[in-house]
Design an enzyme around this catalytic site. Sequence first.
Site, PDB file in Angstrom:
ATOM      1  CE  LYS A 190      20.876  12.552  75.737  1.00  0.00           C
ATOM      2  NZ  LYS A 190      21.637  11.852  76.377  1.00  0.00           N
ATOM      3  CD  GLU A 247      25.581  13.972  63.829  1.00  0.00           C
ATOM      4  OE1 GLU A 247      25.405  14.520  65.005  1.00  0.00           O
ATOM      5  OE2 GLU A 247      25.983  12.595  63.652  1.00  0.00           O
ATOM      6  CG  ASP A 254      35.218   9.766  65.040  1.00  0.00           C
ATOM      7  OD1 ASP A 254      36.377   9.981  64.626  1.00  0.00           O
ATOM      8  OD2 ASP A 254      34.787   8.701  66.049  1.00  0.00           O
ATOM      9  CE  LYS A 309      36.678  12.783  66.422  1.00  0.00           C
ATOM     10  NZ  LYS A 309      36.852  12.835  67.521  1.00  0.00           N
ATOM     11  CG  PHE A 344      36.389  12.211  73.312  1.00  0.00           C
ATOM     12  CD1 PHE A 344      36.013  10.907  72.496  1.00  0.00           C
ATOM     13  CD2 PHE A 344      36.262  12.208  73.542  1.00  0.00           C
ATOM     14  CE1 PHE A 344      35.094  10.774  72.877  1.00  0.00           C
ATOM     15  CE2 PHE A 344      35.246  12.420  74.953  1.00  0.00           C
ATOM     16  CZ  PHE A 344      34.408  11.391  73.807  1.00  0.00           C
ATOM     17  CG  ASP A 390      28.218  13.086  75.385  1.00  0.00           C
ATOM     18  OD1 ASP A 390      28.501  13.005  73.951  1.00  0.00           O
ATOM     19  OD2 ASP A 390      28.566  12.086  76.533  1.00  0.00           O
TER      20      ASP A 390
HETATM   21  P1  IMP Z   1      30.486   7.418  63.839  1.00  0.00           P
HETATM   22  O1  IMP Z   1      29.282   7.190  63.031  1.00  0.00           O
HETATM   23  O2  IMP Z   1      32.442   7.462  63.995  1.00  0.00           O
HETATM   24  O3  IMP Z   1      30.837   9.418  62.449  1.00  0.00           O
HETATM   25  O4  IMP Z   1      30.537   8.807  65.258  1.00  0.00           O
HETATM   26  C1  IMP Z   1      29.585  10.111  65.367  1.00  0.00           C
HETATM   27  C2  IMP Z   1      28.913  10.563  66.804  1.00  0.00           C
HETATM   28  O5  IMP Z   1      30.169   9.821  67.541  1.00  0.00           O
HETATM   29  C3  IMP Z   1      28.334  11.347  67.178  1.00  0.00           C
HETATM   30  O6  IMP Z   1      27.676  11.800  66.792  1.00  0.00           O
HETATM   31  C4  IMP Z   1      28.958  12.073  68.470  1.00  0.00           C
HETATM   32  O7  IMP Z   1      28.213  11.371  68.833  1.00  0.00           O
HETATM   33  C5  IMP Z   1      30.065  10.826  68.776  1.00  0.00           C
HETATM   34  N1  IMP Z   1      31.737  11.557  68.602  1.00  0.00           N
HETATM   35  C6  IMP Z   1      32.574  10.998  68.034  1.00  0.00           C
HETATM   36  N2  IMP Z   1      33.954  11.694  67.888  1.00  0.00           N
HETATM   37  C7  IMP Z   1      33.674  12.772  69.359  1.00  0.00           C
HETATM   38  C8  IMP Z   1      34.278  13.451  69.905  1.00  0.00           C
HETATM   39  O8  IMP Z   1      35.061  13.524  70.108  1.00  0.00           O
HETATM   40  N3  IMP Z   1      33.961  13.273  71.324  1.00  0.00           N
HETATM   41  C9  IMP Z   1      32.153  13.501  71.976  1.00  0.00           C
HETATM   42  N4  IMP Z   1      31.861  12.660  70.450  1.00  0.00           N
HETATM   43  C10 IMP Z   1      31.824  12.173  69.396  1.00  0.00           C
HETATM   44 MG    MG Z   2      28.198  10.881  73.125  1.00  0.00          MG
END
Ligand code: IMP
Ligand code: MG
Length: 179
Positions: A42, A98, A102, A130, A151, A158
């Site tokens: 979302k 997106e 992260d 990030k 974060f 969220d």
């Molecule tokens: P990744 O697969 O680790 O790149 O994660 C991406 C997902 O993790 C994003 O779509 C967010 O839902 C969540 N996410 C990662 N970092 C944050 C943050 O700092 N705040 C909120 N959601 C995050």
């Molecule tokens: Mg989330």
Amino acid sequence: MLDDLAEILLTPEEIATEVERLAARLVRDYEGQTPLLVGVLKGSAVFLADLVRALPLPVAVDFISVAGYGAERSTSGVVRIRKDLDENIEGRDVLIVEGIIDTGLTLSYLLRNFRTRQPRSLRVCAFLDKPAQRIIDLQVDYVGRRIPDRFVVGYGLDYRERYRNLPLIGVLKASVLDR
Ligand code: IMP
Ligand code: MG
């Protein structure tokens, strides 16, 4: 909600500037095309809503919802599609939208999955990046802001489903994350 923030990273005005900047790049690159913007639910919803309104291009919009198994604040690497696309993307110019990248695991899964459906082109637009936590090397075509390894919440992002409606990007206080 603002009391729960340790710091504001992006004000509403700074967010609007980033959206305009991204839209200007997209308009140049997608001129003459009708890209299909795919929002990753979302977290991308608020950004996508702003982005499409900043784009003076014919666009189509779709959404996908993926679930990572694992911890609240991170991604375990196992990704499952909770709601798939409605559209057939074969031969289409697809832009994945997106909210934040992260580790890159979610996106790398989506890229692999979408490629098998043979879009004409496939690119990624992320509002925040990030890079400190990146596990998988990814090419992100359009990035709004690179941010430090904190974060963040707001503008669609969220913590336990809260704070998505904050009109800014803020860093949550450690005391809020722990409780
Ligand atoms: P990744 O697969 O680790 O790149 O994660 C991406 C997902 O993790 C994003 O779509 C967010 O839902 C969540 N996410 C990662 N970092 C944050 C943050 O700092 N705040 C909120 N959601 C995050
Ligand atoms: Mg989330």
